[in-house]
Design a protein around this motif. Structure first.
Motif, PDB file in Angstrom:
ATOM      1  N   ASP A 296       0.835  -1.195   0.000  1.00 49.67           N
ATOM      2  CA  ASP A 296       0.000   0.000   0.000  1.00 49.67           C
ATOM      3  C   ASP A 296       0.873   1.249   0.000  1.00 49.67           C
ATOM      4  OD1 ASP A 296      -1.884   1.989   0.383  1.00 49.67           O
ATOM      5  OD2 ASP A 296      -3.031   0.826   1.848  1.00 49.67           O
TER       6      ASP A 296
ATOM      7  N   SER B  94      -1.476   3.967   2.900  1.00 52.35           N
ATOM      8  CA  SER B  94      -1.601   3.726   4.337  1.00 52.35           C
ATOM      9  C   SER B  94      -0.237   3.498   4.972  1.00 52.35           C
ATOM     10  CB  SER B  94      -2.478   2.493   4.582  1.00 52.35           C
ATOM     11  OG  SER B  94      -3.770   2.680   4.061  1.00 52.35           O
TER      12      SER B  94
ATOM     13  N   THR C 216      -8.128  -2.568   1.172  1.00 49.10           N
ATOM     14  CA  THR C 216      -8.527  -1.242   0.715  1.00 49.10           C
ATOM     15  C   THR C 216      -8.290  -1.156  -0.795  1.00 49.10           C
ATOM     16  OG1 THR C 216      -6.346  -0.254   1.008  1.00 49.10           O
ATOM     17  CG2 THR C 216      -7.817  -0.218   2.920  1.00 49.10           C
TER      18      THR C 216
END
Length: 124
Positions: free
Chosen positions: A99, A102, A109
């Motif tokens: 990611d 984040s 997500t």
């Protein structure tokens, strides 16, 4: 975007150990938080463990806490999941995810990049 390739899955007896690897390419690996997830047929993909970009913080699902250890080597562009004291209920396809947004991966997500998965089977 980053490309991820998992390896290290296989068949192991209950109580045994496996170490999964997640090799990254295409982008600067240290710019991504990394997480491991797993999925069994008919069930949603579930979070297993996450680690921050620099590796200083980790987070685990209760079901694996104390048995699994997530780590990373940014110099080698690789993440790891050491799995000890494996149980039959750990049987699943394990996925690595990265990611860029984040700070710590703790759930699925839309911003996650995924590997293709590696099968882990624990026999009783």
């Amino acid at each position: 975007q980053v490309q991820l390739v998992e390896s290290g899955g296989g068949l192991v007896q209950a109580g045994g150990s496996l170490r999964l690897s997640c090799a990254a390419s295409g982008r600067t690996f240290s710019n991504y938080a990394v997480g491991w997830f797993r999925q069994t047929p008919g069930k949603e993909r579930e979070f297993v463990a996450g680690i921050t970009r620099g590796g200083g913080s980790t987070y685990y699902a209760d079901s694996v806490k104390g048995r699994f250890t997530i780590s990373r080597d940014n110099a080698k562009n690789t993440g790891y999941l050491q799995m000890n004291s494996l149980k039959p209920e750990d049987t699943a396809v394990y996925y690595c995810a990265a990611d860029p947004i984040s700070g710590l991966v703790v759930r699925t997500t839309p911003s996650l990049f995924w590997g293709q998965g590696t099968q882990v089977t624990v026999s009783s």
